[in-house]
Design a protein around this motif. Structure first.
Motif: not given
Length: 260
Positions: A245-251
């Motif tokens: 989720i972090l990789h996808e939404k906060f890149n």
């Protein structure tokens, strides 16, 4: 320069991101005498008095707050005539109430907040297949930190009296997340070298006397993943859905925010 002849650098930094920012700020300050206090694995309760020193305090952000273990260790500090530069380091999501919590804590401990900032560090959950702020703080971040140190000194020189510092955040602080105890595990590549034991902030990792294998007390783990990042054989694994989720939404790259 300033009337202060010492820079005292304090950090809690399991994966060294907060440490790098703190040291770069101190480089920018440019005072020759520097004292460092690393609270990362230090479980002592002995008070630490910081007197007549321009101080830098740097800690990571966990879920928009200061990590409880870092907060507990910071409370050993006592500031006396000690203006302080405060920084929090977050993994490219958000720092929410961590910086205001650090400011309030510093005031309680006797420090006078001079300046403050948020910086970005590689997220503890980042891994090669799911990078999250990989490689940060990078050269640009460290340059910004050094410049921030210089500008903080300029403010100190120009201020007859340091006024209360405003930073981003809310009070009451956001509620801390309470998660089920979890911890990294070892795969078959582990040969019990013990490097993970040395870096664990809460001393949650041990070698089992019965089997000679690495064991982790999940109830003590703070999910900093220092053990994962230091393992020389890629034998420590921490796979959690939140990493994707972090990789996808906060890149999208975020930049430091500074408060004077």
């Amino acid at each position: 320069m300033t009337k202060y002849q010492t820079t005292h650098v304090v950090y809690f930094s399991p994966t060294h991101t907060s440490e790098k920012i703190a040291r770069s700020i101190a480089d920018g300050i440019g005072i020759g005498r520097r004292i460092e206090t690393d609270l990362t694995t230090d479980q002592s309760t002995t008070p630490i008095e910081i007197k007549d020193a321009l101080t830098v305090i740097s800690v990571p952000v966990y879920g928009g707050r200061l990590p409880m273990v870092a907060l507990q260790r910071l409370k050993r500090l006592k500031g006396i005539n000690a203006p302080v530069i405060l920084t929090v380091v977050f993994g490219n999501r958000d720092y929410e109430d961590a910086l205001i919590e650090l400011r309030d804590t510093a005031v309680e401990l006797g420090f006078t907040p001079l300046t403050a900032g948020s910086f970005i560090g590689e997220h503890s959950f980042s891994r090669p297949d799911l990078p999250i702020a990989e490689g940060r703080p990078d050269a640009n971040d460290l340059q910004t930190a050094a410049s921030f140190g210089r500008k903080s000194v300029e403010k100190l020189l120009q201020s007859a009296q340091i006024k209360p510092l405003s930073v981003k955040g809310n009070y009451p602080y956001k509620t801390r997340m309470v998660n089920e105890p979890m911890a990294p595990v070892c795969n078959d590549n582990c040969y019990a070298c013990g490097e993970c034991i040395e870096v664990c902030p809460t001393h949650a990792i041990h070698i089992s006397p019965e089997h000679g294998q690495i064991t982790t007390d999940a109830s003590l783990c703070i999910k900093c993943c220092a053990c994962v990042k230091v393992c020389p054989n890629a034998a420590r694994i921490f796979n959690v859905p939140f990493a994707k989720i972090l990789h996808e939404k906060f890149n999208t790259r975020k930049e430091p925010e500074l408060f004077f």
